[in-house]
Motif scaffolding. Structure first.
Motif, PDB file in Angstrom:
ATOM      1  N   THR A   1      -8.820  -6.262  -0.715  1.00  0.00           N
ATOM      2  CA  THR A   1      -9.200  -5.175   0.291  1.00  0.00           C
ATOM      3  C   THR A   1     -10.222  -4.255  -0.275  1.00  0.00           C
ATOM      4  OG1 THR A   1      -7.011  -5.592   1.222  1.00  0.00           O
ATOM      5  CG2 THR A   1      -7.947  -3.664   2.069  1.00  0.00           C
TER       6      THR A   1
ATOM      7  N   CYS B   1      -2.642  -4.199  -3.491  1.00  0.00           N
ATOM      8  CA  CYS B   1      -2.365  -5.354  -2.356  1.00  0.00           C
ATOM      9  C   CYS B   1      -2.989  -6.578  -2.767  1.00  0.00           C
ATOM     10  CB  CYS B   1      -3.232  -5.020  -1.176  1.00  0.00           C
ATOM     11  SG  CYS B   1      -5.003  -4.343  -1.241  1.00  0.00           S
TER      12      CYS B   1
ATOM     13  N   THR C   1      -7.727   3.674  -0.990  1.00  0.00           N
ATOM     14  CA  THR C   1      -8.201   4.427  -2.233  1.00  0.00           C
ATOM     15  C   THR C   1      -9.021   3.295  -3.110  1.00  0.00           C
ATOM     16  OG1 THR C   1      -6.120   4.008  -3.448  1.00  0.00           O
ATOM     17  CG2 THR C   1      -6.402   6.151  -2.270  1.00  0.00           C
ATOM     18  N   GLY C   2      -8.769   2.052  -2.682  1.00  0.00           N
ATOM     19  CA  GLY C   2      -9.650   0.951  -3.442  1.00  0.00           C
ATOM     20  C   GLY C   2      -8.465   0.481  -4.927  1.00  0.00           C
TER      21      GLY C   2
ATOM     22  N   CYS D   1       0.798  -1.401   0.174  1.00  0.00           N
ATOM     23  CA  CYS D   1       0.118   0.034  -0.090  1.00  0.00           C
ATOM     24  C   CYS D   1       0.971   1.257  -0.003  1.00  0.00           C
ATOM     25  CB  CYS D   1      -0.831  -0.040   1.337  1.00  0.00           C
ATOM     26  SG  CYS D   1      -1.927   1.231   1.354  1.00  0.00           S
ATOM     27  N   HIS D   2       0.576   2.263  -0.870  1.00  0.00           N
ATOM     28  CA  HIS D   2       1.413   3.396  -0.811  1.00  0.00           C
ATOM     29  C   HIS D   2       1.147   4.193   0.299  1.00  0.00           C
ATOM     30  CE1 HIS D   2      -2.833   4.349  -1.754  1.00  0.00           C
ATOM     31  NE2 HIS D   2      -2.778   5.577  -1.259  1.00  0.00           N
TER      32      HIS D   2
ATOM     33  N   SER E   1      -2.930  -2.889   4.224  1.00  0.00           N
ATOM     34  CA  SER E   1      -4.049  -3.515   3.526  1.00  0.00           C
ATOM     35  C   SER E   1      -4.693  -4.388   4.772  1.00  0.00           C
ATOM     36  CB  SER E   1      -3.601  -4.365   2.362  1.00  0.00           C
ATOM     37  OG  SER E   1      -4.441  -5.521   2.241  1.00  0.00           O
TER      38      SER E   1
HETATM   39  S1  SF4 Z   1      -6.803  -1.306  -2.122  1.00  0.00           S
HETATM   40 FE1  SF4 Z   1      -6.649   0.131  -0.270  1.00  0.00          FE
HETATM   41  S2  SF4 Z   1      -5.235  -1.465   1.114  1.00  0.00           S
HETATM   42 FE2  SF4 Z   1      -5.038  -2.016  -0.743  1.00  0.00          FE
HETATM   43  S3  SF4 Z   1      -3.125  -1.028  -1.669  1.00  0.00           S
HETATM   44 FE3  SF4 Z   1      -4.761   0.017  -2.417  1.00  0.00          FE
HETATM   45  S4  SF4 Z   1      -5.064   1.589  -0.996  1.00  0.00           S
HETATM   46 FE4  SF4 Z   1      -3.710   0.548   0.197  1.00  0.00          FE
END
Ligand code: SF4
Ligand code: HEM
Ligand code: SF4
Lengths: 239, 417
Positions: free
Chosen positions: B113, B103, B98-99, B38-39, B51
């Motif tokens: 996630t 991850c 941010t969806g 995750c950034h 995540s």
């Molecule tokens: S989906 Fe959410 S938890 Fe997964 S890497 Fe992107 S920002 Fe991070």
């Protein structure tokens, strides 16, 4: 005490196997019956055949290899050893033969237990380090401890097996375990003490107790990943 | 939190428990492989920005409210009961993620996630704690769909005001409107955003290609998806679907907006037309020789940010490279790129919500990744990414120009030899 030993060595084994089988099947049915996800969960690009790709992802764990090579090494070692371990337990049954009938050893001649012990130690130790420590919950530690004691007692028996009667009384042979398991398989409800007459019987009882616990807990634990790792990987491949 | 509200939240949670989500919640081994993906974590190594850290906030509720072991021996998995306090954690899960699904490419099981985050978003709506600005924007989109007739005239007038700028980029044949609207039997319906930057370049490109197109009345952006409300998401997309069906188009091209593209392409089920991103359209024109671009017009060193929803989650990666190969002779890839590209840190509604402080903090890796290319122009193909990258450009003094791919292409259009 003998009654307790008997309860662990015979009725509880049936109970554990039943809970495990029914639990896993019920869980898989519940998951299969749950509504389908309304949209694709694929990650792109999608290359190569989907199913084979998902199989490769499941058993080769390429994402772990890339991002955590040391964990990957132990994971592969551990999971492969576990597979061999299952096979070697089936090999104890006189009706199922993988090694020759008169072989004194389990498959791997004790090496499997050593490998599993090392891997489990590694899994346990990494859980004490940040940031894995913070994501670890009590069941993670307990499961690892349960498995660790399970393989340690197993290895003790395996080691004791290599002794002989002249050397000091550790006399339960692979063939004796075969008789015990054969009795279980044929529902004879005999006291195992009649075929397992070594002085380290208590270690055998402990080993069976831990194995029973493992089987009972399995359907309720994260070990369910065994059965759903492939379906989840298929989703990522766009199934 | 009283019993009725708890019951209602439980019901909302249950509505998200598909087979996939149940597996994601039950099977995590807490191996930690996803943590560095995750950034936000890479920029600021705190577990709540990872995540698995975010997912645990929801997973712990799941054990308590949906599995017997969570009720009987909750301490084993640190199960927690729904409560006012815990909703803070739920908020964190929903609106620091941010969806981007980066991850998902780290986890050995592919645990997603974003799907767990969407439970968090739904719970917040149920508790009336979602960011009001997103809900309001979603409602405005829906209201517009219900009153198309009332806004048609003003929309048409506003669009006519843009035609001159389109013509300045590409003079189309006499007798053709520079921005056609409501064209029956058009081949392609172009869905833009509320802003001329997403209409003018695209119009010039399509006119140059001689496309038989029509501009949609509706903006592509789907605030329903950002706020995580499935009904609103559908209603907002449905307006466009209805329009496309009414006009009888064969293809709907979504402008440079990642979420709009993903929602329309993958979440609306079977549709009677093809859904493409505008990036794919440009690449097709170039491939078919329908437009020509002059690489000398983009002389500066160029790099490209793959928007998560278009690339990793939408499959449009190589098309962008095709365009870039025509656009410049000095292209440099971000490292990593394509499926592994770092998220810009602005997705999931964060840009619309403001949240500038968090967006800047959590995207430090992105800024560093961009800086390392030494590029002067940073191209991308998503509105959210563009806004976020522009903010990063300023905040981290990157000294770049952030540009839409379509804008660069439209500026470099030349007549075919
Ligand atoms: S989906 Fe959410 S938890 Fe997964 S890497 Fe992107 S920002 Fe991070
Ligand atoms: C016989 C079947 C299996 C058993 C008994 C088993 C058991 C275990 C155990 C005990 C752990 C250690 C957990 C820990 O570190 O706390 C583990 C971890 C793991 N297993 Fe399995 N597993 C099986 C099958 C699989 C399969 C098919 C996969 C395929 C992806 C898989 C992937 C993993 C992963 C990724 C971990 C994470 C390691 C970690 O927790 O640090 N396992 N498994
Ligand atoms: S990589 Fe997957 S299994 Fe491992 S902690 Fe992250 S989500 Fe859980």
């Amino acid at each position: 005490m003998n009654t307790v030993y008997y309860l662990i060595m015979v009725p509880m084994v049936y109970l554990a196997v039943a809970v495990c089988l029914i639990g896993v099947i019920a869980r898989l049915i519940a998951l299969g019956r749950a509504p389908r996800h309304p949209h694709s969960l694929a990650i792109f690009p999608q290359r190569g055949p989907r199913f084979l790709g998902a199989l490769g992802d499941t058993f080769g764990m390429p994402t772990v290899r890339r991002h955590q090579p040391l964990l990957w090494f132990f994971l592969l070692l551990y999971h492969l050893a576990f597979l061999v371990l299952i096979a070697s337990h089936f090999d104890l049954f006189p009706g199922i033969r993988i090694l020759p009938a008169d072989s004194p050893h389990m498959i791997g001649a004790g090496a499997v237990g050593v490998v599993l012990t090392l891997a489990l130690f590694y899994f346990l130790i990494r859980r004490f380090r940040s940031p894995i420590r913070e994501i670890t919950v009590p069941s993670d530690y307990l499961l690892l401890l349960l498995l660790l004691f399970l393989v340690l007692t197993g290895s003790t028996i395996s080691w004791a097996n290599s002794w002989n009667s002249e050397a000091g009384g550790f006399v339960i042979t692979k063939q004796d375990f075969g008789l015990y398991l054969d009795g279980l398989a044929r529902f004879r409800f005999e006291d195992p003490r009649e075929v397992l007459y070594g002085s380290h019987y208590i270690v055998v009882v402990l080993h069976v107790l831990l194995a029973n616990l493992f089987l009972i807990l399995l359907p309720f634990s994260k070990i369910m990943h065994t059965f759903i790792a492939l379906p989840m990987n298929r989703l990522r491949r766009g199934a | 939190m009283d019993a009725t509200q708890k019951q209602e939240l439980r019901r909302l949670f249950a509505s998200r428990l598909t087979g996939a989500v149940r597996m994601y919640l039950e099977a995590c081994t807490h191996c930690g492989t996803c943590i560095p993906a995750c950034h936000a974590y890479a920029s600021e190594p705190e577990l709540r920005h990872s995540s698995v850290g975010r997912a645990e906030n929801i997973r712990r509720l799941f054990w308590r409210h949906f599995r017997p072991q969570g009720r009987l021996a909750g301490w084993l998995n640190e199960a927690v009961e729904l409560s006012e306090d815990w909703m803070e954690k739920v908020y964190e899960t929903a609106y620091t993620c941010t969806g981007c699904r980066r991850c998902v490419t780290y986890c050995p099981f592919g645990i997603d996630t974003q799907q767990i985050q969407s439970i968090a978003k739904l719970l917040l709506i149920g508790a009336g704690r979602e960011p009001q600005v997103l809900s309001m924007l979603a409602d405005m989109s829906i209201a517009k769909g219900e009153n198309v007739e009332a806004t048609k005239a003003s929309f048409t007038q506003a669009v006519q005001g843009l035609e001159e700028e389109v013509i300045a980029r590409w003079r189309s044949e006499a007798g053709r409107e520079a921005i056609p609207i409501d064209e029956k039997d058009a081949d392609l319906l172009y869905v833009a955003l509320a802003g001329k930057h997403s209409i003018i370049p695209a119009a010039a490109i399509m006119n140059a290609a001689g496309e038989n197109w029509s501009l949609s009345y509706f903006e592509a952006v789907n605030f329903g998806a950002f706020v995580g409300n499935p009904e609103k998401t559908r209603e907002i997309s449905q307006r466009i679907i209805d329009e496309a069906v009414r006009l009888g188009v064969r293809e709907v091209a979504i402008c440079e907006c990642g979420t709009a593209y993903r929602v329309m392409k993958f979440m609306m089920g079977e549709l009677p037309f093809r859904v493409v991103s505008f990036v794919e359209v440009i690449a097709r024109y170039l491939r078919e020789g329908r437009i020509q671009i002059d690489p000398r017009k983009t002389e500066q060193r160029l790099t490209y940010h793959d928007p998560c929803q278009i690339a990793r989650n939408g499959g449009v990666m190589e098309e962008a490279r095709e365009i870039l190969a025509h656009l410049t002779r000095d292209f440099v890839e971000l490292q990593p790129n394509r499926v592994e590209n770092w998220c810009c840190g602005g997705g999931g509604g964060l840009v619309a919500m403001g949240e500038k402080e968090f967006r800047m903090r959590s995207a430090r890796v992105k800024a560093e990744q961009v800086r390392a290319t030494g590029a002067e122009v940073l191209a991308t193909a998503c509105e959210n990414c563009h806004t976020q990258l522009s903010d990063l450009n300023e905040h981290y003094a990157l000294g770049m120009r952030v540009a839409f791919l379509s804008d660069l292409v439209s500026q470099a259009l030349v007549a075919s030899q």
